[in-house]
Design a protein around this motif. Structure first.
Motif, mmCIF file in Angstrom:
data_model
loop_
_atom_site.group_PDB
_atom_site.id
_atom_site.type_symbol
_atom_site.label_atom_id
_atom_site.label_comp_id
_atom_site.label_asym_id
_atom_site.label_seq_id
_atom_site.Cartn_x
_atom_site.Cartn_y
_atom_site.Cartn_z
ATOM 1 N N ARG A 128 6.155 -42.819 -86.006
ATOM 2 C CA ARG A 128 5.962 -41.369 -86.057
ATOM 3 C C ARG A 128 5.651 -40.810 -84.661
ATOM 4 O O ARG A 128 6.161 -39.753 -84.283
ATOM 5 N N GLU A 129 4.839 -41.536 -83.892
ATOM 6 C CA GLU A 129 4.528 -41.091 -82.533
ATOM 7 C C GLU A 129 5.785 -41.080 -81.662
ATOM 8 O O GLU A 129 6.010 -40.166 -80.868
ATOM 9 N N GLN A 130 6.601 -42.112 -81.829
ATOM 10 C CA GLN A 130 7.826 -42.223 -81.040
ATOM 11 C C GLN A 130 8.799 -41.110 -81.375
ATOM 12 O O GLN A 130 9.402 -40.486 -80.482
ATOM 13 N N LEU A 131 8.975 -40.837 -82.665
ATOM 14 C CA LEU A 131 9.886 -39.768 -83.084
ATOM 15 C C LEU A 131 9.365 -38.406 -82.629
ATOM 16 O O LEU A 131 10.152 -37.533 -82.249
ATOM 17 N N THR A 132 8.045 -38.227 -82.659
ATOM 18 C CA THR A 132 7.476 -36.967 -82.192
ATOM 19 C C THR A 132 7.761 -36.760 -80.707
ATOM 20 O O THR A 132 8.069 -35.640 -80.259
ATOM 21 N N ALA A 133 7.646 -37.840 -79.916
ATOM 22 C CA ALA A 133 7.933 -37.742 -78.485
ATOM 23 C C ALA A 133 9.387 -37.359 -78.231
ATOM 24 O O ALA A 133 9.684 -36.537 -77.346
ATOM 25 N N GLU B 149 11.348 -35.782 -80.428
ATOM 26 C CA GLU B 149 11.572 -34.438 -80.947
ATOM 27 C C GLU B 149 11.096 -33.374 -79.960
ATOM 28 O O GLU B 149 11.653 -32.272 -79.906
ATOM 29 N N SER B 150 10.089 -33.704 -79.165
ATOM 30 C CA SER B 150 9.616 -32.745 -78.166
ATOM 31 C C SER B 150 10.648 -32.505 -77.070
ATOM 32 O O SER B 150 10.586 -31.507 -76.354
ATOM 33 N N ARG C 239 13.930 -32.314 -77.770
ATOM 34 C CA ARG C 239 15.164 -31.900 -78.456
ATOM 35 C C ARG C 239 15.917 -30.888 -77.592
ATOM 36 O O ARG C 239 15.353 -29.908 -77.092
ATOM 37 N N TYR D 137 15.549 -42.050 -88.753
ATOM 38 C CA TYR D 137 15.688 -41.532 -87.398
ATOM 39 C C TYR D 137 16.438 -40.201 -87.321
ATOM 40 O O TYR D 137 16.606 -39.669 -86.226
ATOM 41 N N SER E 206 15.464 -37.337 -88.087
ATOM 42 C CA SER E 206 14.601 -36.207 -87.742
ATOM 43 C C SER E 206 14.594 -35.912 -86.241
ATOM 44 O O SER E 206 14.344 -34.773 -85.838
ATOM 45 N N CYS E 207 14.857 -36.918 -85.407
ATOM 46 C CA CYS E 207 14.848 -36.681 -83.966
ATOM 47 C C CYS E 207 16.170 -36.112 -83.469
ATOM 48 O O CYS E 207 16.290 -35.763 -82.288
#
Length: 443
Positions: free
Chosen positions: A319-324, A326-327, A329, A354, A356-357
């Motif tokens: 989740r942390e990796q995907l959030t990074a 996504e930031s 995008r 994956y 979501s990113c």
């Protein structure tokens, strides 16, 4: 008359035992669930002879009659359920009307005792009804499964006899690893064609048209490129191939490598070794710091390749990796790396984890180890992911290339399985044909 009982873990296996033992003309007299599986009772009016066993499968009148009886049982059970439901609703309305009707007692009443009696009355009946309905649902489920198996067998036999060309093409597509739904869609495009070779070429042309590849190689466009995907798919090796490929084309001065994999032992050291060999700077990003801070030091670089860690969906680090990602995008292009040896369910799960990113394409690794390529092509088509690269060996950077759709389809044909799909697979594919779906026919 031959009457036998058959035991199997499920309905399909039981039907296979019946066909192998008594033949296609056997009549199912009854079925019931037993400990460990299903019990079928089947009979045959006459002994099976060698000549009859060699004859092509035909829908027998006895089987048709049994199907009609089964359908009538299902209709009768549904009618009973509807009637019981209507009676329950009427009873509930009647009880509701009684509860809201004002009552003036003529003598003192023990309200606590009366309330207990009132609440106890409607509980017993629904409990019995729910048990009865559960039993009816279980019987309907068994009858439905039996009906689907029999309909699938009849439909496949009919297609094999009426459209042998479509049946042969269907088998070849399944041998390539394509799912049944995609095979039926492709065959519907060539339903009017009678020439087998031309029909096969047209099917492959439609498949190639559905597979998308990027108009330009991703490395030709500057910016941030991240490789994502489950563990064990070859992301770090693929990144090493892309880095070496980039250095050969554009030089090492405009490239940088960033690793987000702080979970796997030796992953960052592997990238540092690659960076020393290529003369490219390498940075290990701290998960607690924003990724933008790490990338600022490489603002003067033309391309930055980002390696990520493969983790299960339940891992907090994912989740942390995907959030990074996504930031970033709109600034980073994410490519899903999947091994061509993976199962179709694994590929679908990876896409769901994956997506979501924001995924820009697909990179297929381990193509040289794959038994079929249809599963990967199916994911690329259904999820509209362009196949950006194909990696088919351990050599760096030789064993990575930018494919074309025709090359991918040709590779899939070359890798098709030598054995034809099982009869149960084909019957399951055609189980819905007698329910109105239909098989493509020439008009």
């Amino acid at each position: 008359m031959q009457v036998k009982r058959f035991f199997a873990p499920d309905m399909r296996q039981a039907m296979k035992f019946v066909r192998d033992e008594l033949g296609a003309d056997a009549v199912i007299m009854g079925n019931r669930k037993v400990a460990g599986g299903i019990e079928l009772t089947a009979c045959l009016d006459y002994p099976t002879t060698p000549s009859a066993a060699a004859a092509p499968a035909q829908p027998s009148p006895a089987l048709t009659s049994e199907l009609q009886k089964t359908q009538s049982r299902i209709a009768q059970a549904r009618a009973e359920l509807l009637l019981r439901s209507a009676e329950e609703k009427a009873a509930n309305r009647q009880m509701t009307d009684k509860r809201i009707e004002p009552v003036l007692p003529s003598e003192p009443v023990n309200f606590a005792q009366a309330l207990k009696q009132r609440l106890a009355e409607p509980v017993a009946a629904p409990a019995a009804d729910s048990q009865s309905m559960a039993q009816v649902k279980a019987e309907l489920s068994g009858l439905r499964e039996l009906l689907e198996v029999q309909l699938g067998s009849m439909a496949w036999n009919r297609v094999s006899q009426q459209s042998p060309l479509q049946a042969r093409l269907c088998k070849r597509l399944l041998q390539m690893g394509l799912p049944a739904e995609m095979a039926r869609t492709l065959l519907s495009r060539v339903a009017r064609e009678k020439d087998p070779r031309k029909a096969w070429r047209m099917v492959l042309a439609h498949l190639a048209h559905a597979v998308k590849t990027p108009l330009k190689e991703p490395l030709q466009e500057p910016g941030l490129i991240a490789l994502v995907g489950p563990a064990g798919m070859g992301k770090t090796t693929t990144l090493a191939k892309l880095a070496a490929r980039y250095v050969l084309q554009y030089g090492a001065h405009s490239l940088a490598l960033v690793s987000l994999d702080s979970y796997r032992i030796g992953a960052q050291e592997q990238l540092r070794t690659l960076g020393r060999i290529l003369g490219v700077p390498v940075t290990a990003a701290d998960p607690s710091q924003p990724l933008q801070h790490v990338l600022r030091q490489y603002a003067d670089k033309r391309t930055v390749l980002i390696d990520t860690a493969g983790m299960p969906k339940s891992a907090p680090g994912l989740r942390e990796q995907l959030t990074a990602l996504e930031s970033l995008r709109g600034k980073v292009r994410n490519y899903l790396v999947l091994g061509a040896t993976s199962q179709a369910a694994v590929m679908q799960t990876a896409w769901q984890n994956y997506q979501s990113c924001g995924l820009n394409g697909l990179i297929l690794s381990r193509v040289d180890e794959a038994a079929t390529l249809g599963e990967a092509l199916s994911l690329a088509i259904t999820r509209k992911l362009p196949v950006a690269y194909v990696a088919d060996g351990p050599r760096i950077p030789e064993d990575i290339s930018v494919p074309t759709a025709a090359q991918l389809v040709s590779r899939a044909v070359h890798l098709q399985l030598p054995d034809e799909p099982a009869e149960e697979t084909l019957q399951g594919m055609f189980a819905g044909l007698d329910k109105g779906e239909g098989w493509p026919q020439a008009v």
